[in-house]
Every structure is written in C-alpha cells, then in structure tokens.
Design a protein around this motif. Structure first.
Motif, mmCIF file in Angstrom:
data_model
loop_
_atom_site.group_PDB
_atom_site.id
_atom_site.type_symbol
_atom_site.label_atom_id
_atom_site.label_comp_id
_atom_site.label_asym_id
_atom_site.label_seq_id
_atom_site.Cartn_x
_atom_site.Cartn_y
_atom_site.Cartn_z
ATOM 1 N N PRO A 13 -2.146 8.099 -16.736
ATOM 2 C CA PRO A 13 -3.350 7.451 -16.203
ATOM 3 C C PRO A 13 -3.284 5.926 -16.270
ATOM 4 N N PHE A 14 -2.725 5.397 -17.368
ATOM 5 C CA PHE A 14 -2.626 3.939 -17.508
ATOM 6 C C PHE A 14 -1.769 3.346 -16.391
ATOM 7 N N TRP A 15 -0.577 3.916 -16.187
ATOM 8 C CA TRP A 15 0.313 3.386 -15.166
ATOM 9 C C TRP A 15 -0.260 3.605 -13.767
ATOM 10 N N GLY A 16 -0.979 4.697 -13.577
ATOM 11 C CA GLY A 16 -1.606 4.933 -12.282
ATOM 12 C C GLY A 16 -2.670 3.887 -11.971
ATOM 13 N N TYR A 17 -3.542 3.626 -12.936
ATOM 14 C CA TYR A 17 -4.575 2.609 -12.719
ATOM 15 C C TYR A 17 -3.971 1.215 -12.592
ATOM 16 N N LEU A 18 -2.882 0.966 -13.321
ATOM 17 C CA LEU A 18 -2.214 -0.326 -13.195
ATOM 18 C C LEU A 18 -1.666 -0.511 -11.786
ATOM 19 N N SER A 19 -1.055 0.550 -11.229
ATOM 20 C CA SER A 19 -0.529 0.482 -9.860
ATOM 21 C C SER A 19 -1.649 0.214 -8.865
ATOM 22 N N LEU A 20 -2.759 0.933 -9.018
ATOM 23 C CA LEU A 20 -3.894 0.730 -8.117
ATOM 24 C C LEU A 20 -4.455 -0.682 -8.236
ATOM 25 N N THR A 21 -4.497 -1.191 -9.465
ATOM 26 C CA THR A 21 -5.014 -2.542 -9.672
ATOM 27 C C THR A 21 -4.116 -3.579 -9.007
ATOM 28 N N LEU A 22 -2.804 -3.443 -9.178
ATOM 29 C CA LEU A 22 -1.872 -4.385 -8.563
ATOM 30 C C LEU A 22 -1.990 -4.366 -7.040
ATOM 31 N N VAL A 23 -2.059 -3.173 -6.450
ATOM 32 C CA VAL A 23 -2.194 -3.062 -4.998
ATOM 33 C C VAL A 23 -3.483 -3.725 -4.535
ATOM 34 N N THR A 24 -4.574 -3.456 -5.239
ATOM 35 C CA THR A 24 -5.877 -4.011 -4.863
ATOM 36 C C THR A 24 -5.893 -5.529 -4.986
ATOM 37 N N VAL A 25 -5.313 -6.039 -6.063
ATOM 38 C CA VAL A 25 -5.303 -7.490 -6.276
ATOM 39 C C VAL A 25 -4.479 -8.195 -5.207
ATOM 40 N N ILE A 26 -3.295 -7.647 -4.897
ATOM 41 C CA ILE A 26 -2.435 -8.296 -3.907
ATOM 42 C C ILE A 26 -3.074 -8.289 -2.529
ATOM 43 N N ILE A 27 -3.577 -7.117 -2.096
ATOM 44 C CA ILE A 27 -4.206 -7.047 -0.773
ATOM 45 C C ILE A 27 -5.493 -7.861 -0.747
ATOM 46 N N ALA A 47 0.821 -1.210 0.000
ATOM 47 C CA ALA A 47 0.000 0.000 0.000
ATOM 48 C C ALA A 47 0.859 1.266 0.000
ATOM 49 N N SER A 48 1.888 1.293 0.846
ATOM 50 C CA SER A 48 2.748 2.481 0.897
ATOM 51 C C SER A 48 3.534 2.648 -0.399
ATOM 52 N N SER A 49 3.978 1.536 -0.977
ATOM 53 C CA SER A 49 4.731 1.609 -2.236
ATOM 54 C C SER A 49 3.834 2.073 -3.380
ATOM 55 N N GLY A 50 2.591 1.579 -3.404
ATOM 56 C CA GLY A 50 1.657 2.018 -4.439
ATOM 57 C C GLY A 50 1.388 3.512 -4.355
ATOM 58 N N THR A 51 1.212 4.010 -3.129
ATOM 59 C CA THR A 51 0.992 5.449 -2.935
ATOM 60 C C THR A 51 2.195 6.255 -3.397
ATOM 61 N N TYR A 52 3.386 5.765 -3.051
ATOM 62 C CA TYR A 52 4.615 6.463 -3.448
ATOM 63 C C TYR A 52 4.755 6.473 -4.965
ATOM 64 N N ALA A 53 4.433 5.357 -5.601
ATOM 65 C CA ALA A 53 4.506 5.285 -7.062
ATOM 66 C C ALA A 53 3.551 6.279 -7.708
ATOM 67 N N LEU A 54 2.359 6.447 -7.129
ATOM 68 C CA LEU A 54 1.394 7.389 -7.688
ATOM 69 C C LEU A 54 1.903 8.827 -7.611
#
Length: 210
Positions: free
Chosen positions: A172-186, A153-160
């Motif tokens: 926007p693509f990379w941002g949504y991809l980051s959010l998707t990866l964080v959501t899927v893992i958690i 979660a912290s890494s995803g926020t930092y990446a954004l």
C-alpha cells in the motif's frame, strides 16, 4: 477502434509517400500509432473481445518496432530537435508500459514470459528518461512538456499492476507513493501550463495596448 485503423493506415500511407523530412520526425509519432493500437487492445480485452485484443496489441508492437527505430535513428544521426520538441522524447519510453497494461488486461493480470520481457524493457527505457532529467530541466517550459504526462500515467499504472502482484505489507505504501508521484508531476505540468497561458495572454494584451 475503426477510427484507429483508419488513422494508422493513413499515417503509414503518408510515410510511404515520401513527403516527410526525417528532421521533422519525433517521438510524438508514437501516439497516433503505437499508443492508439495498444490502448485498443486493452479496451478490447476489457470488453471480452480477446481476438481483437491480441490483434490490436500486435499492431501496436509492430508500429513500436518500426517507428521506434526511426525515431531513435533520427535522434542519433540528425541535428538536435528544437527545444520545444525535446520533451516529446519522453513518449519514447511509454510503449513498454502501455503494452504491459494491455497484456495484463488480456491475461487477467497473470504473469508470463511476455510480461517479464516488457518489464525489462520498461525499466531500461525509464532509466533512459532518468538519465535525461538534467537535459529536460534546463529547457524553458512549453506546452510540449505535456508529452511527459502520457508516459508518467501509463508507467504509474504499470507499476501498480506489478506492486499488486508483489503483495507484502509495504505494497500500500509504494502504491500510494506511485499515485502521489504521478499526480504531482501531471499537476505541476498543468499548473505551469496555466501560468504560461496567462502570461502569454497578458503579454499579447500589453502589446495590443501599446
């Protein structure tokens, strides 16, 4: 914020008392110390308390240097952690992202030398976790895998934050991809945890009937 100071002081006092076995140390020790004070610094910045923000970040970095060294030394020079505690090493890579988020809050999202230093450290420590994926994959699932959620979660926020600064049409693509990866893992950890608890309750019930 006062509670963070009390907990941090009590934790260090307990370490100084010499009552702990080095083999019991793991990266989870970074949560009530490093993480708490860095998040304190971020929260204080959001409230406009700049002096308290810098103080919180400073204490968090101090704990990061002290306890991070102890944790790594324990991993290198002592026997391997029990399998249930191995996932806690994921927290070892969280501090640069948490510190970076706090510093972005303090500076209002601006870039400076400190932020670049944190970015370089972040990339290296995330690469360490990537190199350990095979080790984590072979472990039986336990609730200890929740240690990954804080780092993710912290890494995803930092990446954004960095993606926003980078801009460009692909942001926007990379941002949504980051959010998707964080959501899927958690989400997958949460789902497997529920499944584990259900199976454990079923096993206990079966033993009770027997």
């Amino acid at each position: 914020m006062g509670l963070a100071v009390v907990l941090g002081a009590r934790f260090v006092a307990g370490l100084a008392a010499g009552n702990r076995n080095i083999d019991a140390v793991h990266a989870g020790y970074l949560l009530p110390t490093v993480a708490v004070f860095l998040i304190l610094g971020q929260s204080a910045a959001g409230a406009g308390w700049t002096g308290l923000s810098v103080a919180g970040i400073g204490v968090g970095v101090l704990f990061w240097l002290l306890l991070g060294t102890i944790v790594l030394a324990r991993m290198v020079f002592r026997p391997a952690l029990p399998a249930a505690l191995v996932p806690t090493f994921a927290i070892f890579s969280a501090p640069p992202a948490v510190a970076g988020n706090a510093w972005f809050a303090f500076t209002g999202g601006r870039l400076d030398t400190i932020q670049y230093l944190l970015l370089g450290t972040f990339v290296l420590l995330i690469a360490v976790q990537a190199a350990l994926i095979g080790t984590y994959w072979r472990l039986p699932f336990t609730l200890g895998f929740w240690a990954f959620t804080f780092t993710v979660a912290s890494s995803g926020t930092y990446a954004l934050h960095w993606l926003k600064l980078a801009g460009g049409p692909a942001q926007p693509f990379w941002g949504y991809l980051s959010l998707t990866l964080v959501t899927v893992i958690i989400g997958s950890i949460a789902g497997r945890s529920v499944n584990l608890l259900v199976r454990s309750r079923s096993s206990v019930s079966a033993l009770a009937r027997a």
